[in-house]
Scaffold this motif. Structure first.
Motif, mmCIF file in Angstrom:
data_model
loop_
_atom_site.group_PDB
_atom_site.id
_atom_site.type_symbol
_atom_site.label_atom_id
_atom_site.label_comp_id
_atom_site.label_asym_id
_atom_site.label_seq_id
_atom_site.Cartn_x
_atom_site.Cartn_y
_atom_site.Cartn_z
ATOM 1 N N GLY A 1 0.773 -1.239 0.000
ATOM 2 C CA GLY A 1 0.000 0.000 0.000
ATOM 3 C C GLY A 1 0.800 1.283 0.000
ATOM 4 N N ILE A 2 2.064 1.211 -0.374
ATOM 5 C CA ILE A 2 2.884 2.431 -0.441
ATOM 6 C C ILE A 2 2.562 3.171 -1.728
ATOM 7 C CG2 ILE A 2 5.233 3.353 -0.630
ATOM 8 C CD1 ILE A 2 6.146 1.029 1.140
ATOM 9 N N VAL A 3 2.310 4.460 -1.596
ATOM 10 C CA VAL A 3 2.048 5.302 -2.766
ATOM 11 C C VAL A 3 3.115 6.388 -2.853
ATOM 12 C CG1 VAL A 3 -0.445 4.874 -2.803
ATOM 13 C CG2 VAL A 3 0.460 6.786 -1.486
ATOM 14 N N ILE A 4 3.332 6.865 -4.053
ATOM 15 C CA ILE A 4 4.279 7.956 -4.279
ATOM 16 C C ILE A 4 3.468 9.217 -4.562
ATOM 17 C CG2 ILE A 4 6.146 8.833 -5.721
ATOM 18 C CD1 ILE A 4 6.904 5.933 -6.328
ATOM 19 N N VAL A 5 3.774 10.265 -3.835
ATOM 20 C CA VAL A 5 3.118 11.552 -4.052
ATOM 21 C C VAL A 5 4.208 12.610 -4.211
ATOM 22 C CG1 VAL A 5 1.036 10.936 -2.737
ATOM 23 C CG2 VAL A 5 2.941 12.042 -1.578
ATOM 24 N N PRO A 6 3.898 13.708 -4.877
ATOM 25 C CA PRO A 6 4.909 14.766 -5.014
ATOM 26 C C PRO A 6 5.306 15.318 -3.648
ATOM 27 C CG PRO A 6 2.956 15.246 -6.358
ATOM 28 C CD PRO A 6 2.642 14.049 -5.535
ATOM 29 N N ASP A 7 6.569 15.719 -3.525
ATOM 30 C CA ASP A 7 7.030 16.366 -2.300
ATOM 31 C C ASP A 7 6.245 17.653 -2.103
ATOM 32 O OD1 ASP A 7 8.913 14.441 -1.703
ATOM 33 O OD2 ASP A 7 10.539 15.499 -2.728
ATOM 34 N N PRO A 8 5.955 18.015 -0.855
ATOM 35 C CA PRO A 8 5.244 19.274 -0.626
ATOM 36 C C PRO A 8 6.095 20.461 -1.066
ATOM 37 C CG PRO A 8 5.892 18.248 1.460
ATOM 38 C CD PRO A 8 6.275 17.306 0.366
ATOM 39 N N GLU A 9 5.411 21.506 -1.492
ATOM 40 C CA GLU A 9 6.108 22.729 -1.892
ATOM 41 C C GLU A 9 6.837 23.311 -0.684
ATOM 42 O OE1 GLU A 9 6.377 24.782 -4.751
ATOM 43 O OE2 GLU A 9 5.771 22.936 -5.749
ATOM 44 N N PRO A 10 8.076 23.717 -0.863
ATOM 45 C CA PRO A 10 8.794 24.318 0.268
ATOM 46 C C PRO A 10 8.180 25.674 0.638
ATOM 47 C CG PRO A 10 10.104 24.459 -1.729
ATOM 48 C CD PRO A 10 8.872 23.677 -2.071
ATOM 49 N N TYR A 11 8.430 26.093 1.854
ATOM 50 C CA TYR A 11 7.948 27.395 2.312
ATOM 51 C C TYR A 11 8.996 27.985 3.247
ATOM 52 C CZ TYR A 11 6.682 24.800 6.507
ATOM 53 O OH TYR A 11 6.728 24.005 7.619
ATOM 54 N N ASP A 12 8.906 29.271 3.448
ATOM 55 C CA ASP A 12 9.852 29.989 4.303
ATOM 56 C C ASP A 12 9.374 29.898 5.746
ATOM 57 O OD1 ASP A 12 11.530 31.786 5.594
ATOM 58 O OD2 ASP A 12 11.564 33.180 3.894
ATOM 59 N N GLY A 13 10.025 29.050 6.521
ATOM 60 C CA GLY A 13 9.638 28.813 7.900
ATOM 61 C C GLY A 13 9.816 30.013 8.814
ATOM 62 N N ARG A 14 10.475 31.052 8.327
ATOM 63 C CA ARG A 14 10.591 32.266 9.137
ATOM 64 C C ARG A 14 9.260 33.017 9.214
ATOM 65 N NH1 ARG A 14 15.071 35.488 6.099
ATOM 66 N NH2 ARG A 14 13.646 34.876 4.436
ATOM 67 N N PHE A 15 8.375 32.746 8.234
ATOM 68 C CA PHE A 15 7.127 33.500 8.147
ATOM 69 C C PHE A 15 5.871 32.625 8.140
ATOM 70 C CE2 PHE A 15 10.491 35.804 5.960
ATOM 71 C CZ PHE A 15 10.489 36.978 6.675
ATOM 72 N N TYR A 16 6.045 31.344 7.821
ATOM 73 C CA TYR A 16 4.883 30.468 7.668
ATOM 74 C C TYR A 16 5.027 29.225 8.537
ATOM 75 C CZ TYR A 16 4.231 33.591 3.783
ATOM 76 O OH TYR A 16 4.081 34.712 3.036
ATOM 77 N N LEU A 17 3.890 28.713 9.005
ATOM 78 C CA LEU A 17 3.871 27.553 9.882
ATOM 79 C C LEU A 17 3.765 26.253 9.102
ATOM 80 C CD1 LEU A 17 1.373 28.998 12.510
ATOM 81 C CD2 LEU A 17 3.877 29.041 12.555
ATOM 82 N N GLY A 18 3.456 26.332 7.846
ATOM 83 C CA GLY A 18 3.293 25.150 7.004
ATOM 84 C C GLY A 18 2.239 25.418 5.949
ATOM 85 N N ARG A 19 1.677 24.328 5.433
ATOM 86 C CA ARG A 19 0.627 24.430 4.419
ATOM 87 C C ARG A 19 -0.627 23.734 4.924
ATOM 88 N NH1 ARG A 19 2.050 26.383 -0.393
ATOM 89 N NH2 ARG A 19 4.265 26.580 -0.820
ATOM 90 N N ASP A 20 -1.759 24.292 4.566
ATOM 91 C CA ASP A 20 -3.033 23.669 4.884
ATOM 92 C C ASP A 20 -3.102 22.350 4.118
ATOM 93 O OD1 ASP A 20 -5.869 22.932 4.317
ATOM 94 O OD2 ASP A 20 -6.254 24.661 5.610
ATOM 95 N N PRO A 21 -3.328 21.223 4.800
ATOM 96 C CA PRO A 21 -3.300 19.928 4.108
ATOM 97 C C PRO A 21 -4.385 19.768 3.045
ATOM 98 C CG PRO A 21 -3.795 19.651 6.464
ATOM 99 C CD PRO A 21 -3.545 21.098 6.224
ATOM 100 N N GLU A 22 -5.475 20.486 3.195
ATOM 101 C CA GLU A 22 -6.560 20.351 2.218
ATOM 102 C C GLU A 22 -6.397 21.283 1.032
ATOM 103 O OE1 GLU A 22 -10.356 20.540 4.121
ATOM 104 O OE2 GLU A 22 -9.769 19.055 5.630
ATOM 105 N N THR A 23 -5.968 22.534 1.284
ATOM 106 C CA THR A 23 -5.886 23.509 0.201
ATOM 107 C C THR A 23 -4.469 23.722 -0.319
ATOM 108 O OG1 THR A 23 -5.567 25.397 1.686
ATOM 109 C CG2 THR A 23 -7.856 24.750 1.184
ATOM 110 N N GLY A 24 -3.484 23.382 0.507
ATOM 111 C CA GLY A 24 -2.098 23.633 0.121
ATOM 112 C C GLY A 24 -1.671 25.075 0.324
ATOM 113 N N GLU A 25 -2.586 25.902 0.828
ATOM 114 C CA GLU A 25 -2.263 27.311 1.061
ATOM 115 C C GLU A 25 -1.315 27.441 2.254
ATOM 116 O OE1 GLU A 25 -3.383 30.094 -0.699
ATOM 117 O OE2 GLU A 25 -4.092 28.576 -2.117
ATOM 118 N N LEU A 26 -0.454 28.440 2.192
ATOM 119 C CA LEU A 26 0.453 28.709 3.300
ATOM 120 C C LEU A 26 -0.313 29.161 4.537
ATOM 121 C CD1 LEU A 26 3.283 30.593 1.412
ATOM 122 C CD2 LEU A 26 3.473 28.370 2.518
#
Length: 161
Positions: A39-64
């Motif tokens: 059951g292992i799937v391959i998905v694209p790596d998440p888009e990088p973000y600047d951790g100095r300003f953002y906490l991550g990405r919303d898992p549903e929308t991908g928005e910072l």
């Protein structure tokens, strides 16, 4: 990126699935058929973000997800003051010498120190004028923030060209 049951698997790290331990090299040595079987799937790596300003990405929308803007403003004003302090520190001895002996501060140094303090004030005002985390991040990453005055005098600054 490899996912198993929605959780990322890192290359060359052992993992356990359905009470079976897989060695660290299993992902590297396995075939796509082997990975499909458990059951292992391959998905694209998440888009990088600047951790100095953002906490991550919303898992549903991908928005910072922006960090709190007001806290960032306080932090970046302090960082800016620290940068200014560090830029001025190598020439502080001339200020101390003038206070102790009356010998004048080198004109290039005085001009540099004035320019550095003015640059700090300008940057602090620009940081405080931002309204959003995105706006702050854009400013901090711009040349308007990153280009500070430079002292180029080999007699005063040992790292000058």
């Amino acid at each position: 990126m490899y996912l198993l049951d929605g959780k990322p698997l890192r290359m060359d790290v052992a993992f356990t699935h359905n009470d079976i331990q897989y060695p660290a090299n299993w992902l590297r040595c396995s075939t796509q058929e082997d990975r499909d079987a458990i059951g292992i799937v391959i998905v694209p790596d998440p888009e990088p973000y600047d951790g100095r300003f953002y906490l991550g990405r919303d898992p549903e929308t991908g928005e910072l997800i922006p960090a709190d803007h007001s806290e960032l403003v306080v932090s970046w004003v302090e960082k800016t003051k620290t940068i200014s302090f560090q830029l001025l520190q190598p020439t502080d001895w001339q200020v101390a010498r003038k206070a102790e002996t009356g010998k004048e501060i080198d004109a290039n140094v005085a001009e540099y120190r004035d320019a550095t303090r003015a640059a700090c004030d300008e940057r602090e005002a620009a940081i405080q004028a931002t309204k959003t985390t995105d706006e702050l991040a854009q400013y901090i990453n711009s040349e308007a923030y990153t280009n500070w005055p430079v002292l180029h005098d080999p007699d005063i600054d040992p790292i000058a060209e």
